[in-house]
Scaffold this active site. Structure first.
Site, PDB file in Angstrom:
ATOM      1  N   ASP A  31     -39.882  -8.886   1.297  1.00 52.39           N
ATOM      2  CA  ASP A  31     -40.301  -9.102   2.681  1.00 52.39           C
ATOM      3  C   ASP A  31     -39.079  -9.249   3.572  1.00 52.39           C
ATOM      4  OD1 ASP A  31     -42.778  -9.104   1.665  1.00 52.39           O
ATOM      5  OD2 ASP A  31     -43.273 -11.190   2.155  1.00 52.39           O
ATOM      6  N   TYR A  32     -38.074  -9.930   3.030  1.00 50.89           N
ATOM      7  CA  TYR A  32     -36.876 -10.182   3.815  1.00 50.89           C
ATOM      8  C   TYR A  32     -36.180  -8.865   4.188  1.00 50.89           C
ATOM      9  CZ  TYR A  32     -32.262 -11.642   5.210  1.00 50.89           C
ATOM     10  OH  TYR A  32     -31.111 -11.803   5.903  1.00 50.89           O
ATOM     11  N   PHE A  34     -37.444  -5.978   4.278  1.00 50.49           N
ATOM     12  CA  PHE A  34     -38.309  -5.241   5.204  1.00 50.49           C
ATOM     13  C   PHE A  34     -38.073  -5.720   6.640  1.00 50.49           C
ATOM     14  CE2 PHE A  34     -42.159  -4.468   7.595  1.00 50.49           C
ATOM     15  CZ  PHE A  34     -42.514  -3.183   7.218  1.00 50.49           C
ATOM     16  N   SER A  80     -77.089   4.054  10.217  1.00 54.29           N
ATOM     17  CA  SER A  80     -77.255   2.893   9.371  1.00 54.29           C
ATOM     18  C   SER A  80     -77.607   3.427   7.973  1.00 54.29           C
ATOM     19  CB  SER A  80     -78.379   2.092  10.020  1.00 54.29           C
ATOM     20  OG  SER A  80     -78.722   1.020   9.298  1.00 54.29           O
ATOM     21  N   LEU A  81     -77.937   2.563   7.039  1.00 50.54           N
ATOM     22  CA  LEU A  81     -78.320   3.039   5.706  1.00 50.54           C
ATOM     23  C   LEU A  81     -79.691   2.496   5.348  1.00 50.54           C
ATOM     24  CD1 LEU A  81     -75.033   2.330   3.682  1.00 50.54           C
ATOM     25  CD2 LEU A  81     -75.957   4.594   4.218  1.00 50.54           C
ATOM     26  N   GLU A 110     -70.532   3.729  -4.707  1.00 47.84           N
ATOM     27  CA  GLU A 110     -69.439   2.980  -4.097  1.00 47.84           C
ATOM     28  C   GLU A 110     -69.940   1.579  -3.823  1.00 47.84           C
ATOM     29  OE1 GLU A 110     -68.266   5.028  -0.501  1.00 47.84           O
ATOM     30  OE2 GLU A 110     -68.471   6.945  -1.544  1.00 47.84           O
ATOM     31  N   LYS A 112     -70.623  -1.578  -1.337  1.00 45.92           N
ATOM     32  CA  LYS A 112     -70.926  -1.732   0.077  1.00 45.92           C
ATOM     33  C   LYS A 112     -70.115  -2.917   0.580  1.00 45.92           C
ATOM     34  CE  LYS A 112     -74.834  -1.634   3.232  1.00 45.92           C
ATOM     35  NZ  LYS A 112     -74.666  -2.834   4.062  1.00 45.92           N
ATOM     36  N   ASP A 114     -68.677  -5.623   3.098  1.00 41.70           N
ATOM     37  CA  ASP A 114     -69.317  -6.384   4.154  1.00 41.70           C
ATOM     38  C   ASP A 114     -68.287  -6.762   5.216  1.00 41.70           C
ATOM     39  OD1 ASP A 114     -71.482  -7.466   5.307  1.00 41.70           O
ATOM     40  OD2 ASP A 114     -71.522  -9.297   4.116  1.00 41.70           O
ATOM     41  N   ARG A 133     -69.005   0.446  15.689  1.00 37.52           N
ATOM     42  CA  ARG A 133     -70.246   1.192  15.576  1.00 37.52           C
ATOM     43  C   ARG A 133     -71.086   1.083  16.845  1.00 37.52           C
ATOM     44  NH1 ARG A 133     -74.689   0.897  10.779  1.00 37.52           N
ATOM     45  NH2 ARG A 133     -75.160  -1.166  11.570  1.00 37.52           N
ATOM     46  N   GLU A 169     -64.653   0.302   6.898  1.00 34.84           N
ATOM     47  CA  GLU A 169     -65.025  -1.073   7.171  1.00 34.84           C
ATOM     48  C   GLU A 169     -63.761  -1.907   7.345  1.00 34.84           C
ATOM     49  OE1 GLU A 169     -68.278  -0.783   6.898  1.00 34.84           O
ATOM     50  OE2 GLU A 169     -68.945  -2.858   7.073  1.00 34.84           O
ATOM     51  N   TYR A 221     -63.946   5.227   3.672  1.00 35.10           N
ATOM     52  CA  TYR A 221     -64.684   5.895   2.606  1.00 35.10           C
ATOM     53  C   TYR A 221     -65.464   7.116   3.057  1.00 35.10           C
ATOM     54  CZ  TYR A 221     -67.703   2.414   4.729  1.00 35.10           C
ATOM     55  OH  TYR A 221     -68.344   1.627   5.635  1.00 35.10           O
ATOM     56  N   LYS A 284     -74.504   7.851  -2.912  1.00 34.97           N
ATOM     57  CA  LYS A 284     -74.493   9.020  -2.029  1.00 34.97           C
ATOM     58  C   LYS A 284     -74.638  10.287  -2.864  1.00 34.97           C
ATOM     59  CE  LYS A 284     -71.310   6.608   1.015  1.00 34.97           C
ATOM     60  NZ  LYS A 284     -69.928   6.411   1.473  1.00 34.97           N
ATOM     61  N   LYS A 308     -79.099  -3.380  -2.247  1.00 34.43           N
ATOM     62  CA  LYS A 308     -78.591  -4.696  -1.862  1.00 34.43           C
ATOM     63  C   LYS A 308     -78.558  -5.627  -3.069  1.00 34.43           C
ATOM     64  CE  LYS A 308     -77.979  -4.631   2.656  1.00 34.43           C
ATOM     65  NZ  LYS A 308     -78.240  -5.373   3.816  1.00 34.43           N
ATOM     66  N   CYS A 402     -71.769 -45.128  11.967  1.00 35.19           N
ATOM     67  CA  CYS A 402     -70.639 -44.497  11.311  1.00 35.19           C
ATOM     68  C   CYS A 402     -70.497 -45.067   9.900  1.00 35.19           C
ATOM     69  CB  CYS A 402     -69.368 -44.769  12.114  1.00 35.19           C
ATOM     70  SG  CYS A 402     -67.886 -44.215  11.273  1.00 35.19           S
ATOM     71  N   CYS A 405     -66.956 -47.295  10.113  1.00 31.02           N
ATOM     72  CA  CYS A 405     -66.758 -48.480  10.954  1.00 31.02           C
ATOM     73  C   CYS A 405     -68.071 -49.073  11.448  1.00 31.02           C
ATOM     74  CB  CYS A 405     -65.862 -48.136  12.131  1.00 31.02           C
ATOM     75  SG  CYS A 405     -66.664 -47.048  13.316  1.00 31.02           S
ATOM     76  N   CYS A 420     -68.872 -40.424  16.005  1.00 35.60           N
ATOM     77  CA  CYS A 420     -68.576 -41.852  16.030  1.00 35.60           C
ATOM     78  C   CYS A 420     -67.718 -42.090  17.263  1.00 35.60           C
ATOM     79  CB  CYS A 420     -67.800 -42.264  14.773  1.00 35.60           C
ATOM     80  SG  CYS A 420     -67.054 -43.899  14.960  1.00 35.60           S
ATOM     81  N   CYS A 426     -62.039 -46.837  14.553  1.00 33.13           N
ATOM     82  CA  CYS A 426     -62.607 -46.285  13.326  1.00 33.13           C
ATOM     83  C   CYS A 426     -61.463 -45.863  12.393  1.00 33.13           C
ATOM     84  CB  CYS A 426     -63.476 -45.086  13.684  1.00 33.13           C
ATOM     85  SG  CYS A 426     -64.320 -44.356  12.280  1.00 33.13           S
TER      86      CYS A 426
HETATM   87  P1  AMP Z   1     -76.442  -1.516   7.361  1.00 35.01           P
HETATM   88  O1  AMP Z   1     -75.548  -2.062   8.445  1.00 35.01           O
HETATM   89  O2  AMP Z   1     -76.960  -2.564   6.446  1.00 35.01           O
HETATM   90  O3  AMP Z   1     -77.462  -0.559   7.874  1.00 35.01           O
HETATM   91  O4  AMP Z   1     -75.497  -0.664   6.414  1.00 35.01           O
HETATM   92  C1  AMP Z   1     -74.792   0.436   6.892  1.00 35.01           C
HETATM   93  C2  AMP Z   1     -73.354   0.103   6.959  1.00 35.01           C
HETATM   94  O5  AMP Z   1     -72.822  -0.174   5.678  1.00 35.01           O
HETATM   95  C3  AMP Z   1     -72.542   1.246   7.427  1.00 35.01           C
HETATM   96  O6  AMP Z   1     -72.519   1.315   8.824  1.00 35.01           O
HETATM   97  C4  AMP Z   1     -71.184   0.937   6.889  1.00 35.01           C
HETATM   98  O7  AMP Z   1     -70.444   0.258   7.879  1.00 35.01           O
HETATM   99  C5  AMP Z   1     -71.435  -0.059   5.781  1.00 35.01           C
HETATM  100  N1  AMP Z   1     -70.831   0.327   4.499  1.00 35.01           N
HETATM  101  C6  AMP Z   1     -70.126  -0.512   3.711  1.00 35.01           C
HETATM  102  N2  AMP Z   1     -69.658   0.111   2.625  1.00 35.01           N
HETATM  103  C7  AMP Z   1     -70.058   1.402   2.705  1.00 35.01           C
HETATM  104  C8  AMP Z   1     -69.854   2.545   1.879  1.00 35.01           C
HETATM  105  N3  AMP Z   1     -69.175   2.487   0.732  1.00 35.01           N
HETATM  106  N4  AMP Z   1     -70.397   3.718   2.294  1.00 35.01           N
HETATM  107  C9  AMP Z   1     -71.095   3.777   3.447  1.00 35.01           C
HETATM  108  N5  AMP Z   1     -71.312   2.739   4.264  1.00 35.01           N
HETATM  109  C10 AMP Z   1     -70.808   1.547   3.918  1.00 35.01           C
HETATM  110 ZN    ZN Z   2     -66.420 -44.763  12.868  1.00 32.56          ZN
END
Ligand code: AMP
Ligand code: ZN
Length: 677
Positions: A31-32, A34, A80-81, A110, A112, A114, A133, A169, A221, A284, A308, A402, A405, A420, A426
């Site tokens: 890191d240094y 860099f 969406s999915l 793949e 998913k 979050d 989105r 994501e 992805y 997919k 899910k 509390c 106290c 409190c 306290c």
């Molecule tokens: P949802 O929001 O539940 O309708 O799910 C759709 C969202 O899942 C998409 O908009 C992506 O942002 C997200 N997502 C996460 N991982 C993946 C993945 N491997 N392939 C496609 N979508 C994904």
């Molecule tokens: Zn207190």
């Protein structure tokens, strides 16, 4: 070698290291080292602005401020999915698609991720746009913020198409999320609830420099565009990674729904070993030709299906509800559970948040409760098994006093928590505030730790942090396990803290919502505690990034309470009195003379853009002069720009833009006389 060549070499070298470190997780430089290279590049760029390059590794630190995010239509809709929850759901899906396409169907599996969905557009290998989105048809332009995320390539490598989008994501890995929360807790703020919301919130921060400090990652992805040089999803992942993107390594082909299920079952367990949150699997159709034949419904592609994961849930006995008192007096109820295994860890405690939550779920001691670990780090109780409740069970009576106290708790409108009010008496609050004051990011008092603070308070030697400065070695020597040497070290550590800069003193005071960054902002703006104490609400909210909540909290902190003669709550010293004592002891309550010298309000709030090479002062110094005189520096010209300070070889596009918008262009000399006395 000429300067331009040298700059380019440095840029390429740093890009390569960035890629190895953030995309491949395989650093080959410290890191240094860099930082040394980055600093060298920064200095060369500052001295040679003609070679400005928006994709330079120096641009990662951010600094652009966006007040309103522009809404931009998506060229290709972001769908969406559809969701599935069982083997049957997946088999039904397979039946449907097999009717619509010819030939065998191969799937890719793949995870998913979050986080916050993101669409990046690259033109000729350069990142030109990053959109959220939004509603799928249009999203917010968050390019300035996304550029600060180190795993997002600003410039691609290899054989990429001229124009395409890539989707993925933005996630906040657990480690980084936890570190951010530690900072918040030390600032007396509520921790963030989960990484996903924090990630998407980060993208909408106004100050991209703040985004740069957050440890966000971008996992990609899916390629989108006309005439892509790939024929399958798998190949797309492969190519994307060759072009420099961070593509998640977990992706597998499957030739049947059974082998899709193997993947799902494996990751349902092993996802807990991943550094970030996942909430399912996305299956997919691998062949892009088949994807095209399948097309889309109104809401989602027919060629993909999300599965899910069930949030892991267990039931256990609630043994006791205890209540914690924070240093601001906020009460947090905690569920103490019979230990139980959940998502790979033993869970003994869960947060109950506040009284409303307990009432809403009707949670009682002795209940069998369902505990879940979802997107949130701390497990939560999501319900009660009422059938298992014993007949003599009694509703939970939230504490009215509390736990420490015994003062009667208060709850003000709009606050979910009880407090409190016995701020000065306290013990938990007193100890908590002093512990915060001495902590590393605040006064950093060497030779004094949290436990000793508790001993000092309990022995009646100190009541607030100002008392630290009159402690003598003789007075503390009788304390448990205190030797002459450590007593002397403690006193010495306290004395040394008088050198700590004002901004950290301000943070140390422990004003609610005034964390490190806010303290810096306030210190820079007001320059002394006196000016801050006199500031009205209206004045406070004009300061950059200071909102109503912080302003109110600052006002309340410095307000002299009206003495209530009948109150049983000890009223102690007011904050103003404590501050007067700190002043007498020599603690820094204003920014230092050196810092102050040359600081004025002459440019108050005016936004400047600096461009070109300067002869009398360096570019860096020029920017500092603007800020020291109350102005702001921005990277790009807009209608809000007051002046462009132009040096030699100012960029032609900047000049045109300034002229188009009617922004005056001034010289270095004009500027210097503007701030001269
Ligand atoms: P949802 O929001 O539940 O309708 O799910 C759709 C969202 O899942 C998409 O908009 C992506 O942002 C997200 N997502 C996460 N991982 C993946 C993945 N491997 N392939 C496609 N979508 C994904
Ligand atoms: Zn207190």
């Amino acid at each position: 070698m000429d300067i331009e060549g040298h700059i380019n070499n440095l840029r390429n070298e740093l890009r390569e290291h960035n890629h190895k470190y953030y995309v491949l997780d395989n650093a080959t430089i410290s890191d240094y080292d860099f930082d040394v290279l980055l600093k060298e590049l920064k200095e060369l760029e500052d001295a040679n602005p003609a070679f400005y390059d928006p994709t330079s590794p120096t641009q990662r630190v951010g600094g652009e401020v966006t007040k309103n995010f522009e809404t931009v239509p998506h060229t290709f809709r972001m769908y969406s999915l559809d969701n599935s929850y069982s083997k049957e759901d997946l088999e039904d899906w397979e039946t449907r698609i097999k009717k619509m396409v010819d030939g065998d169907v191969i799937y890719t599996c793949e995870l998913k991720y979050d986080g916050a969905s993101m669409s990046l557009t690259y033109e000729k290998g350069l990142l030109v746009r990053a959109l959220t989105r939004g509603d799928g048809l249009q999203g917010d332009n968050v390019t300035a913020n996304v550029k600060t995320i180190k795993s997002v390539p600003l410039q691609l490598r290899g054989d990429y198409p001229d124009l395409f989008e890539i989707r993925g994501e933005i996630v906040l890995p657990f480690d980084g999320f936890n570190a951010m929360n530690e900072d918040r807790i030390s600032a007396g703020e509520e921790p963030y609830r989960n990484p996903r919301n924090t990630a998407s919130g980060s993208l909408k921060l106004q100050d991209s420099a703040e985004v740069a400090r957050r440890p966000l990652e971008c996992l990609l992805y899916s390629l989108v565009g006309d005439k892509l040089p790939v024929t399958t999803q798998m190949e797309g992942l492969q190519k994307a990674s060759e072009w420099g993107f961070k593509v998640p390594p977990v992706a597998k082909m499957a030739t049947s729904i059974d082998s899709v299920l193997d993947f799902i079952n494996y990751w349902d367990v092993h996802r807990h070993d991943l550094p970030y949150e996942t909430d399912g699997v996305v299956v997919k159709v691998n062949n892009l030709q088949q994807q095209e034949e399948l097309g889309y419904t109104a809401k989602a592609p027919r060629w993909a299906m999300a599965y899910k994961f069930k949030a892991e849930q267990v039931s256990t006995i609630l043994e006791e509800i205890t209540y914690q008192v924070g240093r601001t007096g906020a009460i947090t109820p905690v569920a103490n559970l019979a230990p139980v295994e959940l998502a790979g860890t033993t869970v003994k405690r869960a947060s109950l948040h506040n009284a409303d939550q307990i009432e809403k779920l009707d949670i009682r001691v002795g209940d069998t409760v369902y505990v879940e670990k979802g997107g949130e780090i701390i497990p939560k109780i999501i319900g009660v098994n009422f059938e298992a409740r014993s007949a003599d069970s009694q509703p939970t009576r939230y504490i009215v006093q509390c736990p420490d106290c015994k003062t009667e708790l208060v709850r003000t409108d709009g606050d979910a928590k009880h407090f409190c009010p016995n701020e000065k008496g306290c013990p938990t609050q007193i100890i908590g505030r002093i512990q915060h004051f001495i902590s590393r990011k605040a006064m950093d008092i060497e030779g004094l730790g949290g436990e000793t603070v508790a001993l000092l308070v309990n022995a009646g030697l100190i009541k607030n942090y100002a008392d630290l400065y009159i402690l003598t070695a003789d007075a503390i020597l009788p304390l448990e396990r205190m030797a002459q040497k450590s007593a002397e070290n403690l006193v010495e550590g306290v004395m040394k803290s008088k050198e700590i800069a004002f901004e950290r003193v301000l943070f140390a005071l422990g004003i609610r919502f005034v964390g490190e960054t806010v303290a810096k902002k306030l210190a820079k703006h007001f320059k002394s505690i006196d000016a801050l104490m006199e500031a009205t609400f209206e004045v406070l909210i004009t300061v950059d990034e200071i909102g109503d909540r912080i302003a109110e909290s600052v006002i309340a902190f410095f307000k002299t309470p009206t003495q209530d003669l009948f109150s049983e709550i000890p009223q102690g010293e007011t904050h103003r009195e404590v501050i007067e004592r700190l002043r007498n002891y020599g603690v820094q309550l204003a920014i230092s003379k050196e810092e102050l010298a040359g600081q004025t309000d002459k440019l108050s709030g005016a936004i400047f853009v600096v461009s070109g090479v300067f002869t009398k002062v360096s570019r860096t110094d020029l920017k500092k002069l603007i800020e020291d005189n109350g102005g702001k520096v921005s990277g790009s010209i807009s209608k809000k720009t007051r002046y462009v300070v132009a040096g030699d070889s100012m960029g032609p596009s900047k000049r045109t833009k300034a002229e188009d918008l009617g922004v005056p262009i001034i010289s270095e000399d004009d500027f210097l006389s503007m701030i001269a006395n």
